[in-house]
Enzyme design. Structure first.
Site, short mmCIF file in Angstrom:
data_model
loop_
_atom_site.label_atom_id
_atom_site.label_comp_id
_atom_site.label_asym_id
_atom_site.label_seq_id
_atom_site.Cartn_x
_atom_site.Cartn_y
_atom_site.Cartn_z
N PRO A 58 93.90 -22.22 32.17
CA PRO A 58 93.59 -20.78 32.74
C PRO A 58 94.51 -19.95 32.78
O PRO A 58 95.59 -20.27 33.14
CB PRO A 58 92.69 -20.87 34.18
CG PRO A 58 93.25 -22.20 34.72
CD PRO A 58 93.50 -22.98 33.39
N HIS A 59 94.53 -18.69 32.30
CA HIS A 59 95.53 -17.83 32.57
C HIS A 59 95.05 -16.54 32.34
O HIS A 59 93.74 -16.25 31.85
CB HIS A 59 96.61 -18.01 31.33
CG HIS A 59 95.92 -17.77 29.92
ND1 HIS A 59 95.45 -18.73 29.13
CD2 HIS A 59 96.14 -16.69 29.02
CE1 HIS A 59 95.04 -18.08 27.99
NE2 HIS A 59 95.27 -17.15 28.14
#
Lengths: 157, 99
Positions: A68-69
């Site tokens: 995730p980012h």
């Protein structure tokens, strides 16, 4: 161009948990390590969850592995990542479920960080094997050692 | 038109994390295949507006691109670690375009 490798970018941010109640909790735990070390502002963690809800679980990039980012402008203060191992796995609603390894990632710019990406590629190339090996690690130190071995083996091939 | 330069776009939700990763992998594969191409990254709102030859992206995003994309072909990558399958898909997309 940054020469930081995968483990440099992780910077010792490892955590092992038995289970989590949801993928959101997993992202929060991984994100909290980045906040603690001043890599991101707290709002960056909320954004990672928002983005995953909005755009789908595409952050689960290989079997068992999620990255995730959010955007650099969402409060990324530096280049960094944090690795959370969820021993009993968690589902993101992805074709690559169940997820054991959650790597929260932040970068302050749009540079490619080539060495990090190359080492990530050698880890993902054997995602199944990697996940199996990491899942039995008992300590953060063992996690780091396992990953180091994988990167070394991957780069010889 | 086998000599023309191929325009490839790697896309993710934000155009930063996974799109950069895909760009690196795709460039490596195209070099190996000896394909003359430019590879750029884009986020999910920009990517469909680009007149690209090929968009490379994840399944969730590919679904939405299919309806409105201006690209000639979309390559869907499920497992970012599986370079062999990414190479096979790129190869067949390029063959299709050259037909």
């Amino acid at each position: 161009m940054s020469a930081a490798g995968f483990l440099d970018v992780i910077g010792g941010r490892f955590q092992i948990v038995e289970e989590v109640s949801s993928w959101q909790e997993a992202v929060r735990l991984a994100g909290a390590m980045l906040v603690r070390d001043g890599v991101v502002e707290p709002r960056y963690v909320d954004k990672m969850i928002e983005v995953t809800k909005e755009l789908g679980p595409y952050a689960v990039i290989a079997p068992g592995v999620a990255m995730p980012h959010a955007r650099p402008s969402d409060g990324a203060l530096g280049l960094g990542a944090a690795l959370l191992l969820v021993r009993r796995s968690v589902n993101f609603g992805s074709h690559n479920d169940p997820v054991y390894v959650v790597i929260a990632f932040a970068t302050p710019d749009k540079e490619a960080h080539l060495q990090f990406l190359q080492e990530l590629a050698s880890l993902l190339a054997k995602a199944d094997e990697l996940v199996k090996q990491l899942a039995v690690c008992d300590s953060e130190r063992e996690l780091a050692d396992s990953i180091r071995d994988f990167i070394r083996l991957g780069s010889v091939e | 038109m086998a000599t023309s330069r191929l325009r490839v776009v790697t896309a993710c939700g934000l155009g930063t994390g996974t799109a950069l990763y895909l760009k690196m992998v795709v460039e490596e594969i195209l070099r190996k295949l000896n394909v003359n191409a430019s590879v750029e990254t884009a986020d999910s709102s920009l990517a469909p507006t680009i007149e690209a030859d090929i968009i490379v992206t994840a399944p969730d995003l590919a679904e939405s691109f299919k309806k409105r994309s201006r690209a000639r072909a979309i390559v869907v990558v499920e497992n970012y670690g599986d370079k062999a399958s990414i190479e096979a898909k790129l190869r067949s997309a390029i063959e299709e375009l050259n037909r």
